[in-house]
Design a protein around this motif. Sequence first.
Motif, PDB file in Angstrom:
ATOM      1  N   ARG A 147       0.808  -1.227   0.000  1.00  0.00           N
ATOM      2  CA  ARG A 147       0.000   0.000   0.000  1.00  0.00           C
ATOM      3  C   ARG A 147       0.836   1.269   0.000  1.00  0.00           C
ATOM      4  O   ARG A 147       0.288   2.376   0.008  1.00  0.00           O
ATOM      5  CB  ARG A 147      -0.938   0.007   1.214  1.00  0.00           C
ATOM      6  CG  ARG A 147      -2.067  -1.004   1.084  1.00  0.00           C
ATOM      7  CD  ARG A 147      -2.757  -1.246   2.392  1.00  0.00           C
ATOM      8  NE  ARG A 147      -3.892  -2.131   2.259  1.00  0.00           N
ATOM      9  CZ  ARG A 147      -3.805  -3.466   2.146  1.00  0.00           C
ATOM     10  NH1 ARG A 147      -2.615  -4.051   2.161  1.00  0.00           N
ATOM     11  NH2 ARG A 147      -4.889  -4.205   2.012  1.00  0.00           N
ATOM     12  N   VAL A 148       2.163   1.136   0.002  1.00  0.00           N
ATOM     13  CA  VAL A 148       3.020   2.326   0.110  1.00  0.00           C
ATOM     14  C   VAL A 148       2.676   3.397  -0.932  1.00  0.00           C
ATOM     15  O   VAL A 148       2.522   4.574  -0.579  1.00  0.00           O
ATOM     16  CB  VAL A 148       4.521   1.940   0.064  1.00  0.00           C
ATOM     17  CG1 VAL A 148       5.397   3.157  -0.193  1.00  0.00           C
ATOM     18  CG2 VAL A 148       4.923   1.270   1.360  1.00  0.00           C
ATOM     19  N   PRO A 149       2.503   3.037  -2.214  1.00  0.00           N
ATOM     20  CA  PRO A 149       2.255   4.102  -3.205  1.00  0.00           C
ATOM     21  C   PRO A 149       1.026   4.947  -2.874  1.00  0.00           C
ATOM     22  O   PRO A 149       0.997   6.151  -3.156  1.00  0.00           O
ATOM     23  CB  PRO A 149       2.029   3.328  -4.510  1.00  0.00           C
ATOM     24  CG  PRO A 149       2.681   1.998  -4.292  1.00  0.00           C
ATOM     25  CD  PRO A 149       2.574   1.702  -2.828  1.00  0.00           C
ATOM     26  N   ALA A 150       0.017   4.331  -2.244  1.00  0.00           N
ATOM     27  CA  ALA A 150      -1.225   5.077  -1.962  1.00  0.00           C
ATOM     28  C   ALA A 150      -1.162   5.849  -0.650  1.00  0.00           C
ATOM     29  O   ALA A 150      -1.996   6.714  -0.393  1.00  0.00           O
ATOM     30  CB  ALA A 150      -2.399   4.110  -1.924  1.00  0.00           C
ATOM     31  N   GLY A 170      -0.593   8.452   2.246  1.00  0.00           N
ATOM     32  CA  GLY A 170      -0.423   9.906   2.267  1.00  0.00           C
ATOM     33  C   GLY A 170      -0.805  10.541   0.947  1.00  0.00           C
ATOM     34  O   GLY A 170      -0.260  11.592   0.580  1.00  0.00           O
ATOM     35  N   GLU A 171      -1.707   9.882   0.211  1.00  0.00           N
ATOM     36  CA  GLU A 171      -2.191  10.361  -1.094  1.00  0.00           C
ATOM     37  C   GLU A 171      -1.047  10.687  -2.041  1.00  0.00           C
ATOM     38  O   GLU A 171      -1.094  11.664  -2.803  1.00  0.00           O
ATOM     39  CB  GLU A 171      -3.124  11.569  -0.910  1.00  0.00           C
ATOM     40  CG  GLU A 171      -4.433  11.147  -0.267  1.00  0.00           C
ATOM     41  CD  GLU A 171      -5.244  12.307   0.258  1.00  0.00           C
ATOM     42  OE1 GLU A 171      -4.725  13.422   0.272  1.00  0.00           O
ATOM     43  OE2 GLU A 171      -6.385  12.056   0.665  1.00  0.00           O
ATOM     44  N   GLY A 172       0.016   9.900  -1.929  1.00  0.00           N
ATOM     45  CA  GLY A 172       1.118  10.034  -2.886  1.00  0.00           C
ATOM     46  C   GLY A 172       2.139  11.113  -2.527  1.00  0.00           C
ATOM     47  O   GLY A 172       3.158  11.245  -3.207  1.00  0.00           O
ATOM     48  N   ARG A 173       1.883  11.911  -1.482  1.00  0.00           N
ATOM     49  CA  ARG A 173       2.864  12.962  -1.109  1.00  0.00           C
ATOM     50  C   ARG A 173       3.958  12.338  -0.251  1.00  0.00           C
ATOM     51  O   ARG A 173       3.664  11.649   0.724  1.00  0.00           O
ATOM     52  CB  ARG A 173       2.164  14.084  -0.346  1.00  0.00           C
ATOM     53  CG  ARG A 173       1.423  15.038  -1.267  1.00  0.00           C
ATOM     54  CD  ARG A 173       0.917  16.314  -0.595  1.00  0.00           C
ATOM     55  NE  ARG A 173       1.273  16.481   0.798  1.00  0.00           N
ATOM     56  CZ  ARG A 173       0.417  16.300   1.815  1.00  0.00           C
ATOM     57  NH1 ARG A 173      -0.817  15.908   1.590  1.00  0.00           N
ATOM     58  NH2 ARG A 173       0.811  16.524   3.063  1.00  0.00           N
ATOM     59  N   GLU A 174       5.221  12.605  -0.587  1.00  0.00           N
ATOM     60  CA  GLU A 174       6.342  11.927   0.062  1.00  0.00           C
ATOM     61  C   GLU A 174       6.372  12.162   1.575  1.00  0.00           C
ATOM     62  O   GLU A 174       6.509  11.222   2.360  1.00  0.00           O
ATOM     63  CB  GLU A 174       7.649  12.377  -0.605  1.00  0.00           C
ATOM     64  CG  GLU A 174       8.891  11.618  -0.159  1.00  0.00           C
ATOM     65  CD  GLU A 174       8.735  10.088  -0.158  1.00  0.00           C
ATOM     66  OE1 GLU A 174       8.004   9.553  -1.001  1.00  0.00           O
ATOM     67  OE2 GLU A 174       9.346   9.447   0.721  1.00  0.00           O
ATOM     68  N   ASP A 175       6.239  13.431   2.009  1.00  0.00           N
ATOM     69  CA  ASP A 175       6.330  13.700   3.458  1.00  0.00           C
ATOM     70  C   ASP A 175       5.143  13.067   4.198  1.00  0.00           C
ATOM     71  O   ASP A 175       5.299  12.475   5.268  1.00  0.00           O
ATOM     72  CB  ASP A 175       6.439  15.204   3.748  1.00  0.00           C
ATOM     73  CG  ASP A 175       5.295  15.982   3.123  1.00  0.00           C
ATOM     74  OD1 ASP A 175       4.621  15.429   2.217  1.00  0.00           O
ATOM     75  OD2 ASP A 175       5.054  17.122   3.551  1.00  0.00           O
ATOM     76  N   ALA A 176       3.960  13.125   3.586  1.00  0.00           N
ATOM     77  CA  ALA A 176       2.764  12.529   4.210  1.00  0.00           C
ATOM     78  C   ALA A 176       2.904  11.007   4.252  1.00  0.00           C
ATOM     79  O   ALA A 176       2.502  10.352   5.219  1.00  0.00           O
ATOM     80  CB  ALA A 176       1.520  12.922   3.430  1.00  0.00           C
ATOM     81  N   LEU A 203       3.963   5.989   7.444  1.00  0.00           N
ATOM     82  CA  LEU A 203       4.803   4.827   7.771  1.00  0.00           C
ATOM     83  C   LEU A 203       5.298   4.909   9.215  1.00  0.00           C
ATOM     84  O   LEU A 203       5.338   3.906   9.926  1.00  0.00           O
ATOM     85  CB  LEU A 203       5.987   4.736   6.793  1.00  0.00           C
ATOM     86  CG  LEU A 203       5.608   4.232   5.400  1.00  0.00           C
ATOM     87  CD1 LEU A 203       6.772   4.408   4.422  1.00  0.00           C
ATOM     88  CD2 LEU A 203       5.182   2.765   5.436  1.00  0.00           C
ATOM     89  N   ALA A 204       5.643   6.119   9.651  1.00  0.00           N
ATOM     90  CA  ALA A 204       6.139   6.282  11.031  1.00  0.00           C
ATOM     91  C   ALA A 204       5.026   5.944  12.027  1.00  0.00           C
ATOM     92  O   ALA A 204       5.274   5.288  13.047  1.00  0.00           O
ATOM     93  CB  ALA A 204       6.620   7.719  11.231  1.00  0.00           C
ATOM     94  N   ILE A 205       3.799   6.361  11.724  1.00  0.00           N
ATOM     95  CA  ILE A 205       2.683   6.047  12.638  1.00  0.00           C
ATOM     96  C   ILE A 205       2.417   4.539  12.633  1.00  0.00           C
ATOM     97  O   ILE A 205       2.162   3.937  13.674  1.00  0.00           O
ATOM     98  CB  ILE A 205       1.405   6.843  12.257  1.00  0.00           C
ATOM     99  CG1 ILE A 205       1.675   8.348  12.311  1.00  0.00           C
ATOM    100  CG2 ILE A 205       0.242   6.497  13.199  1.00  0.00           C
ATOM    101  CD1 ILE A 205       0.614   9.209  11.643  1.00  0.00           C
TER     102      ILE A 205
END
Length: 503
Positions: free
Chosen positions: A157-160, A162-168, A173-175
């Motif tokens: 699910r990584v690509p999806a 944070g709606e694709g924004r790198e920082d989000a 992932l941190a949460i």
Amino acid sequence: MEGGGSGRRVVAVGAGLAGLGAARRLCGHGSLLLLEAAGRVGGRVCTRPFASGLAEMGAHWIHGPSPGNPVFRLATGYSLLGPEAAREENQQVEVGGHPFLPSVTYGSSGKALSPTAVSEARHLFDTLLESARTFQGTKELPAPSVGQYLRGEIAQRVPALGEGREDARRLQLAILAACLKLECCISGTHSMDLVALEPFGEYVSLPGLDCTFPGGYSSLPDCMLSALPEGTVLLNKAVRTIQWKGSFREEGDEARNFPVRVECEDGDAFLADHVIVTVPLGFLKEHHQDFFQPPLPQRKVEAIRCLGFGTNNKIFLEFEKPFWDPQQQLLEVVWEDESPLEEPRTDLEANWFKKLIGFVVLQPPEQHGHVLCGFIAGKESEYMETLSDEEVLGTMTRLLRMLTGNPHLPAPRSVLRSRWHSTPYTRGSYSYVAVGSSGDDIDALAQPLPEDPEDPRPLQLLFAGEATHRTFYSTTHGALLSGWREAERLNQFFQAPSPAPRL
Ligand code: 6YU
């Protein structure tokens, strides 16, 4: 002595909820002695005074306080619970093991994180965790462990995220990494990679909004002790060995042979027909080879070896004044540079405190003062046990200053922590079904000995304790039910007609 079993001698080892529960159910059926290594009853239920109130060093909540929970019923019967627990709507709430508390989530950069980002990641984690409970009986598993399964699902699910924004995405992932640490505390394990996937769904959560004991959890074992005839429990009586399959003669008026001899560390010895062993799995792992003579059968040893028993500890911090908002009951921690897809740090000295999941605020402050209770599991928790109070307090102060972004945050006034891994008669916190084991191992651990049903001297050793309950392991209600189960096994045996003597 009255009733069936009269003349039968029973010794129970360990006065936690399993041992006390068994003793209560056996009262009046033969003679009974309960031997406890510590100077108090309760075992992993252990309330201590701290600040202006009480601190639960072990069990904290009744998980699922509803009529199906024997701890809830017993505590209600003794009038030990507050009015909230008595409310019927609270008894019907389904929390699935994760009670909801109003919370704030601190990031390692010193700011509170966006509640939307937190709930988005948590929702995903909860959904994945729910799906991890659906593999019972499945032959082709997607992964051997809960941790590997969850990480595999997260990776897809990584690509999806944070709606694709790198920082989000990085924050999500941190949460999710923090969610995995919380799960380690709940399962009492170092890593969810150690928890077996297939049997994970076998653990049963009862309905009810988790509740605490206003007068301390220890009020329950204390009441259970008071209900036993005086002299039943011997404290500071650590058992060194249990000899079974023997023929031990006791002299005196009613001289006869007993199959079991229980020898204590102080040299005292007790002969018995039946011994109920309720010592924790952590103790068994360390001592079973010398504890039982002759040694246990291979199947039992295998179960002891392969079931998991890990550490979850608490760190209580007392503050002069709260730095949190009065409505907040949970302060969570997220390390913003972590990801469940990266290898965790292994340098314990430098990083142990990063395993801490956060703090529960003890309620109500009028009773407890301003006290936070931190939770930390695994090897990091065991490392924490080796540090001094000053070191732990210093590290917690630096951590909280970093999380709140306030370098002047006053240090806590005092600290108190549990050390379950170093507790010699426990050696950890509670059991889990580890990779390489299954619910069958729990049943094998619970199996009485000798195994042969035709043995003329059956039920010499019976096994109780939380780790012997297939669906409620790791809980107080699992422990209590296991004690009742073994007492019932003996009571039924006592009531059964004696077999005809063999010719
Ligand atoms: C619960 C909770 N809870 C936090 C922490 C801990 C535990 N639990 P005992 O050890 O009590 O008794 C054995 C006695 O034997 C003991 O007194 C020894 O001294 C004695 N002994 C040993 N060797 C001896 C010898 N040689 N001679 C004589 N005596 C000897 N449970 O319901 N709610 O909030 C928590 C928590 C820090 C350490 C807990 C909780 C676990 C319970 O405390 C524990 O199971 C029982 O008290 C054990 O009783 P017993 O009689 O068996 O042994 C899917 C999935 C997930 C699975 N997990 C989900 C549930 C999570 C569990 N919850 C944990 C959370 C907290 C905070």
